[in-house]
Write a protein that holds these residues in place. Structure first.
Motif, short mmCIF file in Angstrom:
data_model
loop_
_atom_site.label_atom_id
_atom_site.label_comp_id
_atom_site.label_asym_id
_atom_site.label_seq_id
_atom_site.Cartn_x
_atom_site.Cartn_y
_atom_site.Cartn_z
N ASN A 1 0.82 -1.22 0.00
CA ASN A 1 0.00 0.00 0.00
C ASN A 1 0.85 1.27 0.00
OD1 ASN A 1 -2.46 1.24 -0.02
ND2 ASN A 1 -3.03 0.70 2.09
N HIS B 1 -14.92 -5.33 10.45
CA HIS B 1 -14.55 -4.02 10.97
C HIS B 1 -15.81 -3.22 11.25
CE1 HIS B 1 -10.23 -3.48 9.23
NE2 HIS B 1 -10.43 -4.71 9.66
N TYR C 1 -7.63 6.85 12.34
CA TYR C 1 -7.54 5.53 11.71
C TYR C 1 -8.76 4.66 12.01
CZ TYR C 1 -6.83 0.73 10.88
OH TYR C 1 -7.06 -0.54 10.44
N PRO D 1 -8.13 3.50 3.87
CA PRO D 1 -7.29 4.58 4.39
C PRO D 1 -6.34 5.22 3.38
CG PRO D 1 -6.55 2.46 5.24
CD PRO D 1 -7.82 2.21 4.48
N ASP E 1 -7.81 -2.36 17.33
CA ASP E 1 -6.50 -2.09 16.71
C ASP E 1 -5.96 -0.76 17.24
OD1 ASP E 1 -4.33 -1.77 15.04
OD2 ASP E 1 -5.42 -2.26 13.18
N GLU F 1 -4.56 -5.17 19.16
CA GLU F 1 -3.61 -5.29 18.04
C GLU F 1 -2.69 -4.08 17.96
OE1 GLU F 1 -5.69 -5.41 14.31
OE2 GLU F 1 -3.86 -4.99 13.17
N GLU G 1 1.35 -7.04 11.23
CA GLU G 1 0.93 -6.77 9.85
C GLU G 1 2.03 -6.07 9.05
OE1 GLU G 1 -2.68 -4.46 10.60
OE2 GLU G 1 -1.65 -2.66 9.97
N LEU H 1 -1.10 6.31 2.28
CA LEU H 1 -1.68 6.29 3.62
C LEU H 1 -1.41 7.63 4.28
CD1 LEU H 1 -0.51 2.70 4.57
CD2 LEU H 1 -2.87 3.46 4.25
C1 CS2 Z 1 -5.00 -2.45 9.43
C2 CS2 Z 1 -4.94 -1.99 8.05
O1 CS2 Z 1 -6.39 -4.20 8.85
C3 CS2 Z 1 -5.75 -3.70 9.75
O2 CS2 Z 1 -5.66 -4.12 10.86
O3 CS2 Z 1 -4.19 -1.98 10.41
O4 CS2 Z 1 -6.14 -1.34 7.75
C4 CS2 Z 1 -3.75 -1.09 7.69
O5 CS2 Z 1 -3.98 0.22 8.11
C5 CS2 Z 1 -3.57 -1.12 6.21
O6 CS2 Z 1 -3.40 -2.44 5.80
C6 CS2 Z 1 -2.37 -0.29 5.78
O7 CS2 Z 1 -2.06 -0.54 4.47
#
Ligand code: CS2
Ligand code: MG
Length: 412
Positions: free
Chosen positions: A37, A122, A159, A174, A220, A246, A272, A399
């Motif tokens: 990304n 989500h 976020y 994002p 998260d 997370e 991640e 981002l």
């Molecule tokens: C994230 C993602 O899915 C998640 O837990 O933290 O949305 C992250 O922000 C993106 O993959 C960034 O590319």
């Protein structure tokens, strides 16, 4: 049989994706996801300029050897660009191997260990009430696990927070696509950790009270806290029985998690942004985490992610593979096949792709009663409509960058 041709397709059906298309001398095609990304073109160049020419004519069934050739042979190891490039070739070779065998990939990886993969959605809202409505929509759609993100009073866009009508699919994206003529810069958001730490326990309390004890609730922290702030948060949400917290701290400091562990029994998930098993060495051997957050796309493909999960399994640590929209449907399928075949599966993130993305990438995975399944089509089970893909040209997208009230750049 040998690798005859490797094409690197960059397409933007709603968002950018990079896909390796590997074709054998017998005409079998395998797909691999190489989407990083905001840095897509660097992986595309790594593949086109430095990887593809070295693989033509090689035995496409030598998957492990090819992985080692690309990993050790580059001399420069690890890093998101390198490992996403290796991931794409690795996935494509596994896809070819399973297509040749005429079986869905999970059968080559040892076969199914379960009937489906527990998945989390989500849910988010700018207010607690709108968050509760979003959670309700997912519960009514069969989800048993939901990630909750809520607006923080006094802060603007942050976020993971977005209002959705109940029952509507959540398509939070994002990475901001840059519009023509605008400066080529990421958007900026603002952040205040103290305000967030005060507010989050209230959000957890409201969701737990409304939905009772059975719902698995995830959150998260998106890398924003110092170790002691993270320890404080992990402890303050403990009474609401979180499934996991997370990315409480920035991932590169593995020892930060020792401090969180000293103060709390809230389960922790991280990874991640990691790209190799070495990023997990301290975390796994010291049992500092409960869930591995890597995806096949950013951790060296199925071969790389399987290494991590085998190591994690020795310590009873389970998977929670990354499944945002920037992991393409090809990468998502790779996660699902591996998740079905490993013993230490935990949960799978599921952020559905937009309809326009799914017109270009045709998937065979399915969601039923809270569980995802990769489907029974041979290989990964994803087809790329290359003609449709070519109609969506790459659009620069980044981002956001985060700043504190005084302008200091903070982790996003
Ligand atoms: C994230 C993602 O899915 C998640 O837990 O933290 O949305 C992250 O922000 C993106 O993959 C960034 O590319
Ligand atoms: Mg995350």
């Amino acid at each position: 049989m040998a690798i005859d041709r490797i094409d690197i397709d960059v397409t933007s059906p709603g968002r950018n994706f990079v896909t390796a298309v590997v074709t054998t001398s017998e005409g079998i095609t395998g797909l691999g996801d190489a989407t990083l990304n905001g840095r897509e073109l660097s992986v595309a160049s790594y593949l086109r300029d430095h990887v593809a020419p070295t693989l033509i004519g090689r035995d496409e069934s030598a998957i492990e050897q090819t992985w080692q050739y690309l990993y050790r042979g580059a001399y420069w190891r690890r890093g998101p660009v390198t490992m996403s490039a290796i991931a794409a070739i690795d996935m494509a070779l596994w896809d070819i191997a399973a297509k040749k065998a005429g079986v869905p990939l999970y059968k080559l990886l040892g076969g199914a260990c379960r009937t489906g993969l527990l998945s989390y959605a989500h849910a988010s809202g700018t207010t607690i009430d709108s968050l509760l409505a979003a959670v309700r929509g997912y519960v009514e759609n069969g989800f048993h696990a939901v990630r909750i993100q809520a607006g923080v009073p006094g802060l603007g866009q942050i976020y993971g927070v977005h209002d959705t009508a109940p029952g509507e699919t959540y398509e939070y994206e994002p990475a901001g696509r840059l519009t023509e003529g605008a400066p080529l810069r990421p958007a900026e958001e603002s952040w205040d950790t103290a305000a967030y730490l005060r507010h989050l326990p209230e959000v957890f309390a409201a969701v737990r009270e409304e939905f009772g004890g059975d719902l698995r609730i995830l959150h998260d922290g998106h890398h924003r806290m110092s170790p002691i702030e993270a320890a404080k948060l992990a402890r303050s949400i403990e009474p609401y029985d979180p499934f996991w917290l997370e990315d409480a701290t920035p991932g590169e400091d593995q020892t930060a998690l020792r401090l969180i562990r000293q103060h709390s029994v809230t389960p922790l998930a991280i990874g991640e942004v990691f790209n190799s098993v070495h990023d997990y060495q301290v975390l796994i051997t010291e049992r500092l985490i409960d869930y591995v957050r890597s995806s096949a796309t950013h951790a060296g493909g199925i071969t790389g992610l399987r290494q991590i999960m085998t190591f994690a399994g020795v310590y009873g640590i389970r998977s929670g593979f990354h499944g945002p929209t920037d992991v393409s449907p090809v990468g998502m399928a790779a996660n699902l096949h591996l998740g079905l075949a490993i013993h230490n599966f935990g949960i799978q993130e599921y952020m559905p792709h937009s309809d326009v993305t799914l017109e270009v990438f045709r998937t065979s995975y399915r969601f039923e009663d809270g569980l995802l399944h990769p489907g029974e089509a041979p290989g990964l089970g994803v087809e790329l409509d290359r003609e449709a893909a070519a109609a969506h040209e790459y659009v620069p997208a980044y981002l956001p960058v985060n700043r504190l009230a005084d302008g200091t750049v903070h982790d996003w």
